[in-house]
Design a protein around this motif. Structure first.
Motif, mmCIF file in Angstrom:
data_model
loop_
_atom_site.group_PDB
_atom_site.id
_atom_site.type_symbol
_atom_site.label_atom_id
_atom_site.label_comp_id
_atom_site.label_asym_id
_atom_site.label_seq_id
_atom_site.Cartn_x
_atom_site.Cartn_y
_atom_site.Cartn_z
ATOM 1 N N VAL A 56 3.830 0.182 -8.148
ATOM 2 C CA VAL A 56 5.266 0.458 -7.969
ATOM 3 C C VAL A 56 5.439 1.531 -6.900
ATOM 4 O O VAL A 56 6.236 1.386 -5.968
ATOM 5 C CB VAL A 56 5.931 0.905 -9.302
ATOM 6 C CG1 VAL A 56 7.338 1.415 -9.056
ATOM 7 C CG2 VAL A 56 5.949 -0.242 -10.299
ATOM 8 N N VAL A 57 4.679 2.626 -7.019
ATOM 9 C CA VAL A 57 4.816 3.727 -6.055
ATOM 10 C C VAL A 57 4.434 3.248 -4.651
ATOM 11 O O VAL A 57 5.181 3.446 -3.685
ATOM 12 C CB VAL A 57 3.952 4.951 -6.478
ATOM 13 C CG1 VAL A 57 3.966 6.021 -5.390
ATOM 14 C CG2 VAL A 57 4.468 5.518 -7.796
ATOM 15 N N LYS A 58 3.263 2.557 -4.562
ATOM 16 C CA LYS A 58 2.751 2.170 -3.228
ATOM 17 C C LYS A 58 3.571 1.065 -2.577
ATOM 18 O O LYS A 58 3.889 1.148 -1.389
ATOM 19 C CB LYS A 58 1.299 1.686 -3.367
ATOM 20 C CG LYS A 58 0.311 2.822 -3.327
ATOM 21 C CD LYS A 58 -1.098 2.334 -2.939
ATOM 22 C CE LYS A 58 -2.128 3.326 -3.418
ATOM 23 N NZ LYS A 58 -3.023 2.847 -4.448
ATOM 24 N N THR A 59 3.905 0.028 -3.377
ATOM 25 C CA THR A 59 4.523 -1.135 -2.718
ATOM 26 C C THR A 59 6.044 -1.155 -2.839
ATOM 27 O O THR A 59 6.733 -1.447 -1.865
ATOM 28 C CB THR A 59 3.944 -2.460 -3.278
ATOM 29 O OG1 THR A 59 4.220 -2.505 -4.675
ATOM 30 C CG2 THR A 59 2.461 -2.571 -3.063
ATOM 31 N N VAL A 60 6.569 -0.826 -4.036
ATOM 32 C CA VAL A 60 8.030 -0.934 -4.217
ATOM 33 C C VAL A 60 8.728 0.279 -3.603
ATOM 34 O O VAL A 60 9.749 0.137 -2.930
ATOM 35 C CB VAL A 60 8.394 -1.054 -5.717
ATOM 36 C CG1 VAL A 60 9.908 -1.140 -5.896
ATOM 37 C CG2 VAL A 60 7.706 -2.264 -6.340
ATOM 38 N N MET A 61 8.165 1.490 -3.828
ATOM 39 C CA MET A 61 8.877 2.691 -3.363
ATOM 40 C C MET A 61 8.501 3.071 -1.928
ATOM 41 O O MET A 61 9.363 3.189 -1.061
ATOM 42 C CB MET A 61 8.606 3.852 -4.323
ATOM 43 C CG MET A 61 9.185 3.563 -5.693
ATOM 44 S SD MET A 61 8.933 4.875 -6.870
ATOM 45 C CE MET A 61 10.053 4.315 -8.166
ATOM 46 N N LYS B 157 5.890 6.078 4.869
ATOM 47 C CA LYS B 157 4.997 6.076 3.691
ATOM 48 C C LYS B 157 5.003 7.429 2.975
ATOM 49 O O LYS B 157 4.039 7.823 2.339
ATOM 50 C CB LYS B 157 3.537 5.713 4.064
ATOM 51 C CG LYS B 157 3.411 4.393 4.800
ATOM 52 C CD LYS B 157 3.811 3.217 3.937
ATOM 53 C CE LYS B 157 3.822 1.905 4.691
ATOM 54 N NZ LYS B 157 4.923 1.019 4.320
ATOM 55 N N GLN B 158 6.105 8.137 3.099
ATOM 56 C CA GLN B 158 6.266 9.442 2.453
ATOM 57 C C GLN B 158 7.571 9.439 1.672
ATOM 58 O O GLN B 158 8.545 8.835 2.126
ATOM 59 C CB GLN B 158 6.410 10.561 3.499
ATOM 60 C CG GLN B 158 5.310 10.673 4.509
ATOM 61 C CD GLN B 158 4.081 11.344 3.938
ATOM 62 O OE1 GLN B 158 4.203 12.185 3.055
ATOM 63 N NE2 GLN B 158 2.920 10.953 4.405
ATOM 64 N N PHE B 159 7.596 10.153 0.543
ATOM 65 C CA PHE B 159 8.870 10.388 -0.116
ATOM 66 C C PHE B 159 9.715 11.332 0.748
ATOM 67 O O PHE B 159 9.166 12.220 1.423
ATOM 68 C CB PHE B 159 8.648 11.042 -1.492
ATOM 69 C CG PHE B 159 8.190 10.073 -2.549
ATOM 70 C CD1 PHE B 159 9.080 9.160 -3.109
ATOM 71 C CD2 PHE B 159 6.870 10.067 -2.996
ATOM 72 C CE1 PHE B 159 8.668 8.265 -4.082
ATOM 73 C CE2 PHE B 159 6.453 9.170 -3.966
ATOM 74 C CZ PHE B 159 7.351 8.264 -4.512
#
Ligand code: NAD
Length: 260
Positions: free
Chosen positions: A211-216, A223-225
């Motif tokens: 979820v973190v890597k692909t969805v978010m 590739k950073q929040f």
């Protein structure tokens, strides 16, 4: 121009709202905090911000689903600071579930908190801003105000609605020194996002890491929040005199997500 301007930031006990409240206080504005949480922790945050920035910082716990409590929030800020010059409509919640299973009470709560509350704060503060010839409304929309993702019917609908509200307020305030803009962040790692990781994993049938890597972070080319401080800095700029001609805009701060 007054020595200090005064702001309400809804949902500012956490995450992006707190980041914007801090940035506005650092820029010399009084701030009325709002939101839920542990009373002692909120008081510590309030007192520390006031001491660090040398401005007045208040707190009002109005529930953004309640129009009567929102009216009382605006009245409390007017009584504490004399007037309300800046309204930041930030309070928000999320729920992730396919539309056929989406609970009606979650739809109603998300529309109330993420969209209708902004109408209520503004309806009580706009006349004063127009009369004084200066005002700022900032509506927290989202990249999800510009594009959609599955399983977020209420959130995406409310965030798109925020853009419509923003445009109308920009037109109504244009000749009175009052601007209205929407900020559209991509993913920011706050409690709101942390809570949706397990729900998204369930709705999509994938692991939480995926979820973190692909969805978010997948849709964010950096590739950073996004950081809460970055959203705070944008809000503070929109509240400066230098931003007087920026109005009716939907400003992405999303690491390039909606550029694609
Ligand atoms: P968060 O959960 O950290 O903070 C939400 C704040 O809203 C908290 O202070 C909470 O107490 C308050 N709140 C919730 N329900 C409330 C109610 N009924 N009445 C009053 N206050 C209430 O979330 P966040 O990620 O900082 O989100 C802030 C805003 O930014 C939301 O509108 C959200 O949709 C938007 N946003 C967040 C992201 C992200 O990735 N985190 C991205 C785009 C937009």
């Amino acid at each position: 121009m007054p020595d200090r301007r005064s702001a309400i930031v809804t949902g500012s006990t956490s995450g992006i709202g707190l980041g914007m409240a801090e940035a506005l206080a650092e820029a010399g504005n009084n701030v009325m905090l709002n939101g839920f949480g542990d009373a002692e922790e909120i008081e510590r945050t309030r007192a520390a911000l006031a001491a660090r920035c040398g401005v007045e910082v208040g707190y009002n716990g109005a529930d953004m689903t309640r129009p009567d409590e929102i009216a009382a929030l605006v009245a409390a800020a007017e009584s504490a600071f004399g007037q309300v010059d800046i309204v930041v409509n930030n309070a928000g919640i999320q729920h992730v579930e396919p539309v056929e299973d989406f609970p009606v009470e979650k739809w109603d709560a998300i529309l109330a908190i993420n969209l209708s509350s902004a109408f209520h704060t503004v309806r009580h503060s706009f006349a004063g801003m127009k009369e004084r010839g200066w005002g700022r409304v900032i509506n927290l929309s989202s990249a999800h105000g510009l594009v959609a993702s599955p399983y977020k019917t209420a959130y995406v609908a409310a965030k798109h609605g925020m853009l419509g509200l923003t445009k109308v307020l920009a037109l109504e305030g244009a000749e009175h020194g009052v601007t209205a803009n929407a900020i559209c962040p991509g993913y920011v790692l706050t409690p709101l996002v942390e809570k949706q990781i397990p729900d998204t994993a369930k709705a999509r049938g994938i692991s939480e890491d995926e979820v973190v890597k692909t969805v978010m972070l997948g849709p964010q080319p950096t590739k950073q929040f996004v950081k809460t401080q970055e959203v705070g800095a944008l809000a503070a700029f929109l509240c400066s005199d230098a931003a007087a001609s920026i109005t009716g805009a939907a400003l992405p701060i999303d690491g390039g997500w909606t550029a694609q």
